[in-house]
Design a protein around this motif. Structure first.
Motif, mmCIF file in Angstrom:
data_model
loop_
_atom_site.group_PDB
_atom_site.id
_atom_site.type_symbol
_atom_site.label_atom_id
_atom_site.label_comp_id
_atom_site.label_asym_id
_atom_site.label_seq_id
_atom_site.Cartn_x
_atom_site.Cartn_y
_atom_site.Cartn_z
ATOM 1 N N HIS A 167 0.813 -1.216 0.000
ATOM 2 C CA HIS A 167 0.000 0.000 0.000
ATOM 3 C C HIS A 167 0.845 1.264 0.000
ATOM 4 O O HIS A 167 0.305 2.372 -0.005
ATOM 5 N N THR A 168 2.177 1.100 0.020
ATOM 6 C CA THR A 168 3.072 2.266 0.007
ATOM 7 C C THR A 168 3.926 2.273 -1.253
ATOM 8 O O THR A 168 5.070 2.728 -1.235
ATOM 9 N N LEU A 169 3.353 1.775 -2.326
ATOM 10 C CA LEU A 169 4.026 1.728 -3.628
ATOM 11 C C LEU A 169 3.215 2.510 -4.660
ATOM 12 O O LEU A 169 1.988 2.550 -4.575
ATOM 13 N N PRO A 170 3.865 3.108 -5.665
ATOM 14 C CA PRO A 170 5.316 3.299 -5.782
ATOM 15 C C PRO A 170 5.762 4.462 -4.899
ATOM 16 O O PRO A 170 5.046 5.453 -4.767
ATOM 17 N N PRO A 171 6.922 4.370 -4.302
ATOM 18 C CA PRO A 171 7.327 5.384 -3.327
ATOM 19 C C PRO A 171 8.087 6.560 -3.930
ATOM 20 O O PRO A 171 8.714 6.446 -4.985
ATOM 21 N N ARG B 50 -5.583 5.894 1.463
ATOM 22 C CA ARG B 50 -5.434 6.478 0.126
ATOM 23 C C ARG B 50 -5.358 5.383 -0.930
ATOM 24 O O ARG B 50 -5.942 5.493 -2.004
ATOM 25 N N TYR B 51 -4.634 4.309 -0.603
ATOM 26 C CA TYR B 51 -4.537 3.175 -1.527
ATOM 27 C C TYR B 51 -5.915 2.564 -1.769
ATOM 28 O O TYR B 51 -6.275 2.234 -2.900
ATOM 29 N N ALA C 28 -7.334 -2.859 4.438
ATOM 30 C CA ALA C 28 -6.786 -1.502 4.556
ATOM 31 C C ALA C 28 -5.301 -1.507 4.770
ATOM 32 O O ALA C 28 -4.616 -0.589 4.402
ATOM 33 N N ALA C 29 -4.760 -2.532 5.391
ATOM 34 C CA ALA C 29 -3.326 -2.584 5.619
ATOM 35 C C ALA C 29 -2.917 -4.024 5.866
ATOM 36 O O ALA C 29 -3.744 -4.909 5.990
ATOM 37 N N GLY C 30 -1.598 -4.217 5.993
ATOM 38 C CA GLY C 30 -1.080 -5.557 6.241
ATOM 39 C C GLY C 30 -0.350 -6.045 5.019
ATOM 40 O O GLY C 30 -0.618 -5.622 3.903
#
Length: 460
Positions: free
Chosen positions: A108-112, A394-395, A420-422
């Motif tokens: 969920h933190t791509l692309p950085p 946001r993702y 949502a995360a993980g």
């Protein structure tokens, strides 16, 4: 305090450079002006290069890197950038001390745009992950004070230190090979830690001159700026020029500090023993300390000094606004009431201090102003979790939008977004037997997980 006060401070900070450039009449700003110095201007201004936003910061250990990480996190949030964060199984590190791989990055933190969490440097993996114009920076610290901090901070994690009677620095340095085991987990904290973090061989013999020269040259080639902790503000001046940032982009508050009682004074003879034991780190420090001052000389030392003075005045104004008109007091963990501001304590022998916002901060402050002050002093673990939550939201919104755009017109409903995360299912398939120091007891097993168990868990 007026609700508008903190916003006025930020506006003042942001416009200082324009006042200098256009001949402002405030006496303290004119005192910072020097006829031979380049004009300080803020974005947007004609002729200024756009801010550079693709940055890898190699977060080294015990080098003021947590302060620098907080600065980068806040910059990313202000400019709506994406920060690469570790998968949940890695905690707040990229599964350090394992060599970095893109599999350690939360999907969920791509692309950085920015990376600023602890890792062991792996240039090929980072080059595959980051944009081509990414600028690489890191920070080093004088070997003597750094090693004293390492043995104090990691004495309950590193077996090489735990073997030493009473955790004595003098005893360890008298016969380091009596206690040190190069292949043990966490041994990187007991020898040439900077070299290890940078991807080098911490146990390469000191007499191997060819390796030492080649390693330093490679670091010099890859990293556009190597900051020096003892000259943090001067390093930030170079960073601001390198990235075409504004003054308000480099404001900070010192984080993750020990109480004076947790620090030991180095007796005569110890610094030279530390340098001999950590010969590669010493060589790195000497080279890049000299390099830093060469770069500062190009800017002009008088100009750098005036810019540092301006930075410190702006920081003081900001801190006074956040702390009720006075400078903040460092507080022990027991004194901090807000759990979002509680720094992690590595052991009962070391007291890491932090800050607490005034209880009446909400009176006259907007929620946005309160958040600005909170993020300024938020420790690494909590800020990492906050960023992961916001970027996962946001993702999720972005996924829904893409799904709607890709759905065939006859299909009335799109597929729901993932959790949502993980970490993504099956991201990695290996495990480690013990969490790296600083992960606060998080599990380090990494493997296939159901969508339900991938939900974000808040760990304090």
């Amino acid at each position: 305090m007026s609700q508008k006060k903190i916003f006025l401070v930020f506006v003042a900070i942001s416009t200082v450079s324009l006042l200098l450039h256009h001949g402002g009449h405030l006496s303290w700003t004119m005192g910072a002006f020097h006829i031979g110095c380049p004009a300080l201007r803020s974005h947007p201004a004609p002729g200024l290069k756009p801010k550079h936003t693709n940055v890898v910061f190699l977060k080294t250990h015990k080098t003021a890197s947590s302060t620098m990480q907080n600065l980068l996190f806040r910059f990313a949030e202000r400019h709506n950038l994406t920060v690469a964060l570790p998968v949940q199984a890695c905690g707040n590190l990229f599964c350090y001390p394992r060599s970095f791989t893109s599999h350690f990055v939360h999907p969920h933190t791509l692309p950085p745009n920015i990376i600023a969490s602890h890792m062991r440097f792996n240039k090929p993996e980072l080059q595959r992950l980051m944009p081509n114009d990414t600028i690489y920076i890191t920070i080093l610290r004088e070997p003597g004070s750094m090693f004293e901090s390492l043995i104090s901070y990691f004495n309950q994690y590193c077996q090489s230190f735990k073997r030493v009677p009473n955790g004595s620095l003098e005893a360890f340095l008298e016969e380091p090979m009596k206690y040190y085991r190069p292949d043990e987990e966490d041994s990187m904290f007991a020898r040439n830690t900077l070299t290890f973090d940078l991807g080098g061989d911490k146990d390469r013999p000191a007499k191997d001159e060819a390796y030492a020269r080649g390693f330093v040259a490679e670091v010099d080639r890859v990293f556009s700026l190597v900051m020096i902790a003892e000259y943090f503000d001067e390093s930030l001046v170079l960073l601001r020029h390198l990235l075409s940032w504004d003054l308000d982009d480099i404001l900070y508050v010192k984080l993750n500090m020990r109480t004076p009682s947790s620090k030991r004074s180095l007796t005569p003879g110890l610094p030279s023993k530390i340098r001999a034991w950590n010969s590669l780190d010493a060589r790195l420090y000497d080279h890049f300390n000299a390099s830093l001052w060469r770069q500062l000389s190009v800017l002009g030392l008088a100009c750098v000094a005036r810019e540092v003075q301006l930075l410190r005045r702006a920081q003081e104004s900001l801190m006074r606004s956040c702390f009720g008109g006075r400078m903040p007091l460092l507080r022990s963990a027991a004194q901090i009431k807000n759990k979002d501001l509680l720094p992690w304590q590595p052991s009962g022998k070391v007291d890491i201090v932090g800050y607490d916002l005034p209880v009446n901060l909400s009176h006259g402050f907007s929620s946005q102003a309160q958040e600005l002050c909170l993020k300024l002093i938020m420790p690494e673990v909590q800020y990492t979790q906050v960023l992961l939550r916001s970027q996962s939201l946001r993702y999720g919104r972005s996924y829904q939008l893409r799904s709607q755009q890709q759905t065939h017109p006859q299909v009335q409903r799109s597929q729901p977004p993932p959790a949502a995360a993980g970490p993504a299912s099956g991201t990695l398939s290996t495990s480690t037997s013990k969490p790296a120091a600083g992960t606060q007891g998080r599990t380090t097993k990494i493997g296939p997980r159901s969508a339900q168990t991938q939900a974000l868990q808040t760990e304090k």
